[in-house]
Motif scaffolding. Structure first.
Motif, PDB file in Angstrom:
ATOM      1  N   ILE A  31       0.832  -1.200   0.000  1.00  7.65           N
ATOM      2  CA  ILE A  31       0.000   0.000   0.000  1.00  7.65           C
ATOM      3  C   ILE A  31       0.869   1.253   0.000  1.00  7.65           C
ATOM      4  O   ILE A  31       0.622   2.203  -0.755  1.00  7.65           O
ATOM      5  N   THR A  32       1.906   1.259   0.822  1.00  8.44           N
ATOM      6  CA  THR A  32       2.794   2.417   0.904  1.00  8.44           C
ATOM      7  C   THR A  32       3.482   2.685  -0.418  1.00  8.44           C
ATOM      8  O   THR A  32       3.500   3.820  -0.907  1.00  8.44           O
ATOM      9  N   TRP A  33       4.045   1.650  -1.027  1.00 12.14           N
ATOM     10  CA  TRP A  33       4.760   1.854  -2.285  1.00 12.14           C
ATOM     11  C   TRP A  33       3.813   2.204  -3.420  1.00 12.14           C
ATOM     12  O   TRP A  33       4.176   2.951  -4.337  1.00 12.14           O
ATOM     13  N   GLY A  34       2.596   1.709  -3.383  1.00 15.34           N
ATOM     14  CA  GLY A  34       1.615   2.105  -4.387  1.00 15.34           C
ATOM     15  C   GLY A  34       1.302   3.588  -4.316  1.00 15.34           C
ATOM     16  O   GLY A  34       1.257   4.286  -5.333  1.00 15.34           O
ATOM     17  N   ILE A  35       1.112   4.094  -3.105  1.00 11.76           N
ATOM     18  CA  ILE A  35       0.831   5.516  -2.935  1.00 11.76           C
ATOM     19  C   ILE A  35       2.040   6.361  -3.292  1.00 11.76           C
ATOM     20  O   ILE A  35       1.916   7.424  -3.915  1.00 11.76           O
ATOM     21  N   VAL A  36       3.236   5.889  -2.931  1.00 10.74           N
ATOM     22  CA  VAL A  36       4.457   6.618  -3.286  1.00 10.74           C
ATOM     23  C   VAL A  36       4.614   6.682  -4.805  1.00 10.74           C
ATOM     24  O   VAL A  36       4.959   7.737  -5.352  1.00 10.74           O
ATOM     25  N   PHE A  37       4.340   5.585  -5.486  1.00  7.63           N
ATOM     26  CA  PHE A  37       4.432   5.583  -6.951  1.00  7.63           C
ATOM     27  C   PHE A  37       3.418   6.548  -7.561  1.00  7.63           C
ATOM     28  O   PHE A  37       3.753   7.305  -8.468  1.00  7.63           O
ATOM     29  N   MET A  38       2.174   6.519  -7.061  1.00  7.35           N
ATOM     30  CA  MET A  38       1.132   7.353  -7.666  1.00  7.35           C
ATOM     31  C   MET A  38       1.333   8.827  -7.370  1.00  7.35           C
ATOM     32  O   MET A  38       1.163   9.672  -8.258  1.00  7.35           O
ATOM     33  N   ALA A  39       1.671   9.171  -6.140  1.00  8.59           N
ATOM     34  CA  ALA A  39       1.707  10.579  -5.747  1.00  8.59           C
ATOM     35  C   ALA A  39       3.084  11.211  -5.863  1.00  8.59           C
ATOM     36  O   ALA A  39       3.207  12.386  -6.189  1.00  8.59           O
ATOM     37  N   GLY A  40       4.116  10.447  -5.583  1.00  9.70           N
ATOM     38  CA  GLY A  40       5.442  11.039  -5.528  1.00  9.70           C
ATOM     39  C   GLY A  40       6.334  10.756  -6.703  1.00  9.70           C
ATOM     40  O   GLY A  40       7.211  11.556  -7.036  1.00  9.70           O
ATOM     41  N   GLY A  64       6.226  15.877 -24.460  1.00  7.17           N
ATOM     42  CA  GLY A  64       4.926  15.808 -23.794  1.00  7.17           C
ATOM     43  C   GLY A  64       4.284  14.443 -23.929  1.00  7.17           C
ATOM     44  O   GLY A  64       3.655  13.945 -22.997  1.00  7.17           O
ATOM     45  N   ALA A  65       4.448  13.839 -25.102  1.00  4.57           N
ATOM     46  CA  ALA A  65       3.882  12.500 -25.309  1.00  4.57           C
ATOM     47  C   ALA A  65       4.561  11.478 -24.399  1.00  4.57           C
ATOM     48  O   ALA A  65       3.887  10.628 -23.794  1.00  4.57           O
ATOM     49  N   VAL A  66       5.883  11.565 -24.297  1.00  2.00           N
ATOM     50  CA  VAL A  66       6.614  10.654 -23.407  1.00  2.00           C
ATOM     51  C   VAL A  66       6.186  10.882 -21.964  1.00  2.00           C
ATOM     52  O   VAL A  66       5.997   9.931 -21.199  1.00  2.00           O
ATOM     53  N   MET A  67       5.999  12.153 -21.605  1.00  2.00           N
ATOM     54  CA  MET A  67       5.593  12.490 -20.250  1.00  2.00           C
ATOM     55  C   MET A  67       4.234  11.874 -19.911  1.00  2.00           C
ATOM     56  O   MET A  67       4.058  11.277 -18.843  1.00  2.00           O
ATOM     57  N   VAL A  68       3.283  11.976 -20.815  1.00  2.00           N
ATOM     58  CA  VAL A  68       1.944  11.440 -20.571  1.00  2.00           C
ATOM     59  C   VAL A  68       1.982   9.916 -20.496  1.00  2.00           C
ATOM     60  O   VAL A  68       1.362   9.311 -19.605  1.00  2.00           O
ATOM     61  N   MET A  69       2.708   9.290 -21.414  1.00  2.00           N
ATOM     62  CA  MET A  69       2.769   7.817 -21.402  1.00  2.00           C
ATOM     63  C   MET A  69       3.426   7.293 -20.131  1.00  2.00           C
ATOM     64  O   MET A  69       2.936   6.318 -19.532  1.00  2.00           O
ATOM     65  N   LEU A  70       4.509   7.913 -19.699  1.00  2.00           N
ATOM     66  CA  LEU A  70       5.171   7.459 -18.479  1.00  2.00           C
ATOM     67  C   LEU A  70       4.318   7.726 -17.245  1.00  2.00           C
ATOM     68  O   LEU A  70       4.304   6.910 -16.317  1.00  2.00           O
ATOM     69  N   PHE A  71       3.617   8.852 -17.230  1.00  2.19           N
ATOM     70  CA  PHE A  71       2.747   9.132 -16.089  1.00  2.19           C
ATOM     71  C   PHE A  71       1.669   8.067 -15.958  1.00  2.19           C
ATOM     72  O   PHE A  71       1.429   7.549 -14.864  1.00  2.19           O
ATOM     73  N   VAL A  72       1.038   7.730 -17.058  1.00  2.09           N
ATOM     74  CA  VAL A  72      -0.012   6.706 -17.028  1.00  2.09           C
ATOM     75  C   VAL A  72       0.567   5.355 -16.602  1.00  2.09           C
ATOM     76  O   VAL A  72      -0.024   4.646 -15.783  1.00  2.09           O
ATOM     77  N   LEU A  73       1.737   5.011 -17.118  1.00  2.00           N
ATOM     78  CA  LEU A  73       2.371   3.736 -16.771  1.00  2.00           C
ATOM     79  C   LEU A  73       2.680   3.666 -15.279  1.00  2.00           C
ATOM     80  O   LEU A  73       2.319   2.696 -14.599  1.00  2.00           O
ATOM     81  N   PHE A  74       3.341   4.691 -14.744  1.00  2.00           N
ATOM     82  CA  PHE A  74       3.702   4.673 -13.325  1.00  2.00           C
ATOM     83  C   PHE A  74       2.466   4.767 -12.429  1.00  2.00           C
ATOM     84  O   PHE A  74       2.430   4.166 -11.352  1.00  2.00           O
ATOM     85  N   PHE A  75       1.460   5.517 -12.854  1.00  2.00           N
ATOM     86  CA  PHE A  75       0.243   5.605 -12.060  1.00  2.00           C
ATOM     87  C   PHE A  75      -0.464   4.256 -11.998  1.00  2.00           C
ATOM     88  O   PHE A  75      -0.951   3.850 -10.940  1.00  2.00           O
ATOM     89  N   LEU A  76      -0.499   3.538 -13.129  1.00  2.00           N
ATOM     90  CA  LEU A  76      -1.121   2.206 -13.127  1.00  2.00           C
ATOM     91  C   LEU A  76      -0.332   1.220 -12.270  1.00  2.00           C
ATOM     92  O   LEU A  76      -0.914   0.382 -11.584  1.00  2.00           O
ATOM     93  N   ILE A  77       0.998   1.306 -12.314  1.00  2.58           N
ATOM     94  CA  ILE A  77       1.809   0.443 -11.455  1.00  2.58           C
ATOM     95  C   ILE A  77       1.488   0.721  -9.990  1.00  2.58           C
ATOM     96  O   ILE A  77       1.308  -0.206  -9.185  1.00  2.58           O
ATOM     97  N   GLY A  78       1.409   1.988  -9.611  1.00  2.00           N
ATOM     98  CA  GLY A  78       1.052   2.344  -8.245  1.00  2.00           C
ATOM     99  C   GLY A  78      -0.340   1.892  -7.868  1.00  2.00           C
ATOM    100  O   GLY A  78      -0.577   1.426  -6.754  1.00  2.00           O
ATOM    101  N   LEU A  79      -1.274   2.016  -8.797  1.00  2.00           N
ATOM    102  CA  LEU A  79      -2.643   1.581  -8.535  1.00  2.00           C
ATOM    103  C   LEU A  79      -2.708   0.073  -8.330  1.00  2.00           C
ATOM    104  O   LEU A  79      -3.409  -0.416  -7.431  1.00  2.00           O
ATOM    105  N   ILE A  80      -1.968  -0.679  -9.126  1.00  2.00           N
ATOM    106  CA  ILE A  80      -1.941  -2.135  -8.993  1.00  2.00           C
ATOM    107  C   ILE A  80      -1.292  -2.539  -7.668  1.00  2.00           C
ATOM    108  O   ILE A  80      -1.795  -3.434  -6.969  1.00  2.00           O
TER     109      ILE A  80
END
Length: 98
Positions: A31-40, A64-80
């Motif tokens: 849970i901690t690492w998921g929140i750290v990935f999503m928020a930080g 900008g495209a790379v930024m959006v793709m990486l944000f979505v990827l890391f956010f999904l990893i944190g969510l999982i």
């Protein structure tokens, strides 16, 4: 300057994650690492990579495209990670046959 601030916040998020997950159960660590990935990590690390890529290529839209793709990827990893931590069942103690 902006890249330095983003790098500093990313490193501080990692240090904060290590500090919060030290000595806790696997469920709490997930849970901690998921929140750290999503928020930080997701917003600031994707910003760093996107800006660096945009400067390297010379095109802001590519960055900008790379930024959006990486944000979505890391956010999904944190969510999982957070979902695994929330829905993980605790193991009963070994000698609980009473």
């Amino acid at each position: 300057m902006a890249m330095g601030v983003a790098f500093f916040i990313s490193v501080m998020a990692l240090i904060f994650g290590f500090y919060l997950s030290k000595g806790h159960s696997v469920k709490r660590k997930l849970i901690t690492w998921g929140i750290v990935f999503m928020a930080g990590l997701a917003p600031f690390f994707s910003f760093l990579c996107g800006i660096a890529f945009g400067i390297r290529v010379g095109d802001g839209f590519a960055g900008g495209a790379v930024m959006v793709m990486l944000f979505v990827l890391f956010f999904l990893i944190g969510l999982i990670l957070t979902a695994f931590g929330i829905f993980k069942k605790r193991k009963p103690p070994l000698n609980s046959h009473t």
